[in-house]
Motif scaffolding. Sequence first.
Motif, PDB file in Angstrom:
ATOM      1  N   VAL A   1     -13.164  -8.488   3.927  1.00 14.16           N
ATOM      2  CA  VAL A   1     -12.703  -9.317   2.964  1.00 14.16           C
ATOM      3  C   VAL A   1     -13.347  -9.285   1.363  1.00 14.16           C
ATOM      4  CG1 VAL A   1     -12.256 -11.318   4.778  1.00 14.16           C
ATOM      5  CG2 VAL A   1     -14.100 -10.597   3.817  1.00 14.16           C
ATOM      6  N   ASN A   2     -14.506  -8.779   1.460  1.00 12.57           N
ATOM      7  CA  ASN A   2     -14.474  -8.632  -0.189  1.00 12.57           C
ATOM      8  C   ASN A   2     -14.191  -6.936  -0.810  1.00 12.57           C
ATOM      9  OD1 ASN A   2     -15.742 -11.146  -0.273  1.00 12.57           O
ATOM     10  ND2 ASN A   2     -17.559  -9.966   1.697  1.00 12.57           N
ATOM     11  N   ARG A   3     -12.621  -6.565  -0.479  1.00 17.47           N
ATOM     12  CA  ARG A   3     -12.537  -4.913  -1.217  1.00 17.47           C
ATOM     13  C   ARG A   3     -13.550  -4.454  -0.500  1.00 17.47           C
ATOM     14  NH1 ARG A   3      -7.815  -7.423  -5.613  1.00 17.47           N
ATOM     15  NH2 ARG A   3      -7.429  -9.585  -4.364  1.00 17.47           N
ATOM     16  N   ASN A   4     -13.948  -4.551   0.164  1.00 20.27           N
ATOM     17  CA  ASN A   4     -15.831  -3.087   0.582  1.00 20.27           C
ATOM     18  C   ASN A   4     -14.693  -2.158   1.392  1.00 20.27           C
ATOM     19  OD1 ASN A   4     -17.106  -4.185  -2.084  1.00 20.27           O
ATOM     20  ND2 ASN A   4     -17.330  -5.779   0.416  1.00 20.27           N
ATOM     21  N   PHE A   5     -14.382  -1.281   0.259  1.00 24.46           N
ATOM     22  CA  PHE A   5     -13.739  -0.223   1.472  1.00 24.46           C
ATOM     23  C   PHE A   5     -15.193   1.114   2.988  1.00 24.46           C
ATOM     24  CE2 PHE A   5     -10.445  -0.087  -1.738  1.00 24.46           C
ATOM     25  CZ  PHE A   5      -9.369  -0.410  -0.874  1.00 24.46           C
ATOM     26  N   SER A   6     -14.409   1.294   3.889  1.00 25.78           N
ATOM     27  CA  SER A   6     -15.221   1.936   4.734  1.00 25.78           C
ATOM     28  C   SER A   6     -14.929   3.005   3.978  1.00 25.78           C
ATOM     29  CB  SER A   6     -14.890   1.877   6.081  1.00 25.78           C
ATOM     30  OG  SER A   6     -13.651   2.131   6.195  1.00 25.78           O
ATOM     31  N   SER A   7     -16.464   3.808   4.594  1.00 19.40           N
ATOM     32  CA  SER A   7     -15.645   5.900   4.912  1.00 19.40           C
ATOM     33  C   SER A   7     -14.295   5.523   6.171  1.00 19.40           C
ATOM     34  CB  SER A   7     -17.233   6.829   4.840  1.00 19.40           C
ATOM     35  OG  SER A   7     -17.764   5.686   6.315  1.00 19.40           O
ATOM     36  N   TRP A   8     -14.498   6.937   5.929  1.00 17.64           N
ATOM     37  CA  TRP A   8     -13.205   7.910   6.366  1.00 17.64           C
ATOM     38  C   TRP A   8     -13.982   8.599   7.976  1.00 17.64           C
ATOM     39  CZ3 TRP A   8      -8.273   5.863   6.211  1.00 17.64           C
ATOM     40  CH2 TRP A   8      -8.176   5.372   4.599  1.00 17.64           C
TER      41      TRP A   8
ATOM     42  N   TRP B   1       0.533  -1.105   0.261  1.00 18.60           N
ATOM     43  CA  TRP B   1       0.254  -0.228   0.003  1.00 18.60           C
ATOM     44  C   TRP B   1       0.824   1.501  -0.116  1.00 18.60           C
ATOM     45  CZ3 TRP B   1      -5.182  -0.411  -0.054  1.00 18.60           C
ATOM     46  CH2 TRP B   1      -5.621  -1.788  -0.076  1.00 18.60           C
ATOM     47  N   HIS B   2       0.514   2.496  -0.958  1.00 21.26           N
ATOM     48  CA  HIS B   2       1.669   3.553  -0.417  1.00 21.26           C
ATOM     49  C   HIS B   2       0.253   4.953  -0.681  1.00 21.26           C
ATOM     50  CE1 HIS B   2       0.880   2.757  -5.370  1.00 21.26           C
ATOM     51  NE2 HIS B   2       0.868   3.844  -5.151  1.00 21.26           N
TER      52      HIS B   2
ATOM     53  N   PRO C   1      -2.646  -2.019  -9.407  1.00 28.67           N
ATOM     54  CA  PRO C   1      -3.689  -1.225  -8.045  1.00 28.67           C
ATOM     55  C   PRO C   1      -5.153  -1.256  -7.836  1.00 28.67           C
ATOM     56  CG  PRO C   1      -2.732   0.213  -9.630  1.00 28.67           C
ATOM     57  CD  PRO C   1      -2.417  -1.265 -10.359  1.00 28.67           C
ATOM     58  N   ILE C   2      -5.446  -0.918  -6.901  1.00 30.07           N
ATOM     59  CA  ILE C   2      -6.579  -0.368  -6.005  1.00 30.07           C
ATOM     60  C   ILE C   2      -6.760   0.940  -5.226  1.00 30.07           C
ATOM     61  CG2 ILE C   2      -7.746  -2.867  -6.008  1.00 30.07           C
ATOM     62  CD1 ILE C   2      -7.680  -3.178  -3.427  1.00 30.07           C
TER      63      ILE C   2
ATOM     64  N   TRP D   1      -3.453   3.298  -2.557  1.00 28.74           N
ATOM     65  CA  TRP D   1      -3.279   2.453  -3.376  1.00 28.74           C
ATOM     66  C   TRP D   1      -2.578   1.264  -2.593  1.00 28.74           C
ATOM     67  CZ3 TRP D   1      -5.384   3.921  -8.527  1.00 28.74           C
ATOM     68  CH2 TRP D   1      -5.594   5.418  -8.677  1.00 28.74           C
ATOM     69  N   GLY D   2      -3.112  -0.102  -3.296  1.00 32.60           N
ATOM     70  CA  GLY D   2      -3.269  -1.066  -2.623  1.00 32.60           C
ATOM     71  C   GLY D   2      -3.148  -2.401  -4.687  1.00 32.60           C
ATOM     72  N   GLN D   3      -1.661  -3.220  -3.721  1.00 33.85           N
ATOM     73  CA  GLN D   3      -1.788  -4.253  -4.391  1.00 33.85           C
ATOM     74  C   GLN D   3      -0.950  -5.209  -4.637  1.00 33.85           C
ATOM     75  OE1 GLN D   3       0.960  -1.673  -7.244  1.00 33.85           O
ATOM     76  NE2 GLN D   3       0.785  -3.358  -8.912  1.00 33.85           N
ATOM     77  N   SER D   4      -2.530  -6.915  -4.764  1.00 34.78           N
ATOM     78  CA  SER D   4      -1.512  -7.327  -4.607  1.00 34.78           C
ATOM     79  C   SER D   4      -1.016  -8.360  -4.922  1.00 34.78           C
ATOM     80  CB  SER D   4      -3.302  -8.270  -4.182  1.00 34.78           C
ATOM     81  OG  SER D   4      -3.818  -8.860  -5.515  1.00 34.78           O
ATOM     82  N   LEU D   5      -0.360  -9.282  -4.577  1.00 33.69           N
ATOM     83  CA  LEU D   5       0.817 -10.416  -5.172  1.00 33.69           C
ATOM     84  C   LEU D   5       0.190 -11.202  -5.469  1.00 33.69           C
ATOM     85  CD1 LEU D   5       3.678 -11.412  -5.708  1.00 33.69           C
ATOM     86  CD2 LEU D   5       3.935 -12.446  -3.734  1.00 33.69           C
ATOM     87  N   ALA D   6       0.390 -11.026  -7.080  1.00 36.36           N
ATOM     88  CA  ALA D   6      -1.002 -12.260  -7.925  1.00 36.36           C
ATOM     89  C   ALA D   6      -0.443 -13.657  -8.168  1.00 36.36           C
ATOM     90  CB  ALA D   6      -0.555 -11.357  -9.273  1.00 36.36           C
TER      91      ALA D   6
END
Length: 347
Positions: free
Chosen positions: A186-193, A109-110, A138-139, A118-123
């Motif tokens: 776990v479903n890659r849904n983001f919360s509000s801040w 993450w960066h 990246p997401i 932004w985040g990237q997972s190892l494929a």
Amino acid sequence: MTAPPHTPLHRRRSSRLATMVAVLLTALAAVFATTAPAGATTPWQEADHNASTPDSPAMAYYLGSHIEVIRGQDNALWFNVDGGPFNHIGGVTYAAPTITSFNGQLWIWHTGQNGDVWGQSLANPNEPNHRRWYWNSPIQYRTQNIGGSGSAVRPTLGPAVAASPDHLHFIVVGANERIYHGFMDVNRNFSSWSEMPGGARTESAAGASTSPDGRLTVLHRGTDNRIYRQGLNLRNWQWDHNWQQMRNTNTNAAPSIAYNGHDGLMVEAWRDAGTGQILTSESLTYAAEATAPQGVPRGNNVASPSAPRVSSGPNGVDLTIRGGRFYDVQGHYFRDNVIYYIYNYYN
């Protein structure tokens, strides 16, 4: 080795005994050098000497290997495995990245140029040739209007990330210097801040870690250069609502924290503002009840121009730093901007 023919028998036996003792002592020294007890002077390892970073490196333990990620001098992301050569990932960031595993995947993450995370997972983690590893697209975790009036995360401050079984927690610092919490499920849904309670302000990135007792612990550098701590009870999602000062801390950089599974404690690390020395401490897992720790120099009394990073390892915690043209107390030279690390720092 054969003794000279005129050497007396007792002298030949003594010579052989001395040789056997020397070999045994050498073997024991090698064993103890790799299993130094906690508190002992710990040897640092230099990562790929061709790699260079202007910021703090980050480390995570994943599938039996230690993976480091850095912001290169080209402002792109780079990674290595077990201290080997660094490989190019790409992207653009002006802050230190972070790396962690969540839900069986390894994530980097960066902070992007516009302040979004932004985040990237190892494929392909099962690829044995690490040079052939590649990362998914990246997401984006948007941070616009995080502090109102269209503000976002400060691009020069990276996110602190900590994993629990069901959520990946993010702690970021807004352009207004306030501290915010968000999460990904776990479903890659983001919360509000949401702003953390207590009204803290900081000019450095935060530190965060989770522990098996169901706590998220967050550290930040206050405006007085002291380190403050607050916890979130993940069972009822209740914050402590107040920041607890860690005494004997004085830092001008981001603090770091990781769970020490070997001792069941939290390990904090920071850079002393006056000397640049890397200091660490251990405290109780439950943040609200923790005794304020003392800073202890470890690992040959090293210094760094950037904040240190601790991370959870298989037998304790791991520590990684950026070198800065200095000698430790034993005369070892730490080269400028090169990455150094210790595995099982507290073991």
